[in-house]
Design a protein around this motif. Structure first.
Motif, PDB file in Angstrom:
ATOM      1  N   TYR A 135      -6.703  12.796   7.580  1.00  0.00           N
ATOM      2  CA  TYR A 135      -6.951  11.402   7.247  1.00  0.00           C
ATOM      3  C   TYR A 135      -5.697  10.576   6.981  1.00  0.00           C
ATOM      4  N   TYR A 178      -1.906   0.133  -4.686  1.00  0.00           N
ATOM      5  CA  TYR A 178      -1.707  -1.166  -4.034  1.00  0.00           C
ATOM      6  C   TYR A 178      -1.097  -2.132  -5.043  1.00  0.00           C
ATOM      7  N   LEU A 230      -3.985   6.616  -3.744  1.00  0.00           N
ATOM      8  CA  LEU A 230      -3.647   5.349  -3.095  1.00  0.00           C
ATOM      9  C   LEU A 230      -3.325   4.308  -4.160  1.00  0.00           C
ATOM     10  N   PHE A 275     -11.339  -1.584   2.575  1.00  0.00           N
ATOM     11  CA  PHE A 275     -10.318  -1.904   1.566  1.00  0.00           C
ATOM     12  C   PHE A 275      -9.367  -2.979   2.098  1.00  0.00           C
ATOM     13  N   LEU A 301      -5.084   6.859   8.531  1.00  0.00           N
ATOM     14  CA  LEU A 301      -4.878   5.660   7.715  1.00  0.00           C
ATOM     15  C   LEU A 301      -3.590   4.955   8.115  1.00  0.00           C
ATOM     16  N   LEU A 325      -9.798   8.532   1.716  1.00  0.00           N
ATOM     17  CA  LEU A 325     -10.623   7.525   2.373  1.00  0.00           C
ATOM     18  C   LEU A 325     -10.856   7.833   3.849  1.00  0.00           C
ATOM     19  N   MET A 345       0.848  -1.189   0.000  1.00  0.00           N
ATOM     20  CA  MET A 345       0.000   0.000   0.000  1.00  0.00           C
ATOM     21  C   MET A 345       0.889   1.246   0.000  1.00  0.00           C
ATOM     22  N   GLU A 368     -11.909   6.358   7.702  1.00  0.00           N
ATOM     23  CA  GLU A 368     -11.466   5.165   8.429  1.00  0.00           C
ATOM     24  C   GLU A 368     -12.278   3.937   7.991  1.00  0.00           C
ATOM     25  N   LYS A 399     -13.936   3.322   5.167  1.00  0.00           N
ATOM     26  CA  LYS A 399     -13.647   2.875   3.800  1.00  0.00           C
ATOM     27  C   LYS A 399     -12.280   2.224   3.707  1.00  0.00           C
ATOM     28  N   PHE A 400     -11.317   2.717   4.482  1.00  0.00           N
ATOM     29  CA  PHE A 400      -9.984   2.117   4.460  1.00  0.00           C
ATOM     30  C   PHE A 400     -10.019   0.727   5.112  1.00  0.00           C
ATOM     31  N   GLU A 401     -10.770   0.594   6.191  1.00  0.00           N
ATOM     32  CA  GLU A 401     -10.938  -0.714   6.825  1.00  0.00           C
ATOM     33  C   GLU A 401     -11.569  -1.707   5.841  1.00  0.00           C
TER      34      GLU A 401
END
Length: 254
Positions: free
Chosen positions: A191, A231, A229, A249, A195, A241, A177, A243, A245-247
């Protein structure tokens, strides 16, 4: 109540003025200060920030393209960083007022036209393609997966802007990431650290690169230099993102 009017935010009043898109409560002070510091560094480069004299999100931000934080080739153009009218102020002609002032400024400066970063379909944090194309903007260039560089030429023989090759690579050379971001958007100050904490809580590596200079921004691996972002080398999103939405992902990919 003060008369509603468009005002300019500059060195003389930036400390007092609300900059519209920043978080407004005390928890957002870091976001506000990071964005204002970024703006103050850009004013000598010709940055213009105009807003309605309210605390709502009604503003436009633009800068000569040679100083814009975006990897494009757009000699003699003015680049729109952001044009945002939201909430109860929509549908009252403020978008047209703000854009018309930008056009006037660009013509007075002898520019060939305007550019703006958009997308094939409306995406978060990018300019609305429907509105801009309604105002005469055309597609100058595209970059995967959905980016469009729109432009409004002031003459038939104006040069056509383009994305730089650095945003047309299929992948970046770094796995895992990876986030590239800058202080151009105030929300990154809040944010990105969140993240990082979430990734750490899952014992997952997250590489973060803060874009600090115009040169770095103009050679970034994605058009949206406020936040991108990646990956496993591939672009994932330009959306800053939350919290949650990142979780999600992480749950889907690990």
């Amino acid at each position: 109540m003060d008369e509603l009017k468009i005002i300019a935010v500059d060195q003389s009043n930036i400390d007092q003025e609300h900059i519209c898109c920043a978080i407004t409560d005390k928890k957002g002070e870091t976001c506000v200060s990071s964005k204002k510091a970024w703006m103050q560094e850009r004013f000598p480069d010709g940055l213009v920030f105009r807003k309605l004299n309210v605390r709502g999100k009604v503003f436009i931000e633009y800068i000569p393209a040679e100083h814009a934080w975006i990897p494009i080739l757009a000699e003699q153009y003015m680049h729109i960083n952001c044009l945002w009218v939201s909430g109860k102020y929509k549908g009252q002609g403020y978008s047209d007022q703000l854009l018309n002032q930008c056009i006037d400024d660009a013509k007075k400066a002898g520019k060939s036209g305007l550019t703006a970063l958009s997308s094939a379909k409306k995406k978060p944090f990018l300019s609305d393609p429907g509105y801009l194309k309604h105002r005469g903007f055309k597609t100058a260039d595209t970059a995967d997966p959905f980016y469009e560089l729109l432009y409004l030429p002031f003459s038939d023989d104006a040069p056509v802007p383009a994305f730089k090759d650095c945003v047309k690579q299929e992948r970046i050379p770094e796995d895992g990431m990876v986030i590239y971001y800058s202080s151009q958007c105030p929300h990154t100050a809040k944010y990105v650290p969140l993240l990082q904490k979430i990734a750490e809580s899952h014992s997952l590596p997250l590489s973060v690169h803060k874009i600090q200079t115009t040169e770095q921004a103009q050679n970034a691996p994605a058009p949206f230099t406020a936040f991108s972002l990646f990956y496993q080398g591939r672009f994932i999103t330009n959306e800053i993102l939350s919290e949650k939405k990142f979780e999600k992902f992480i749950e889907q990919n690990f």
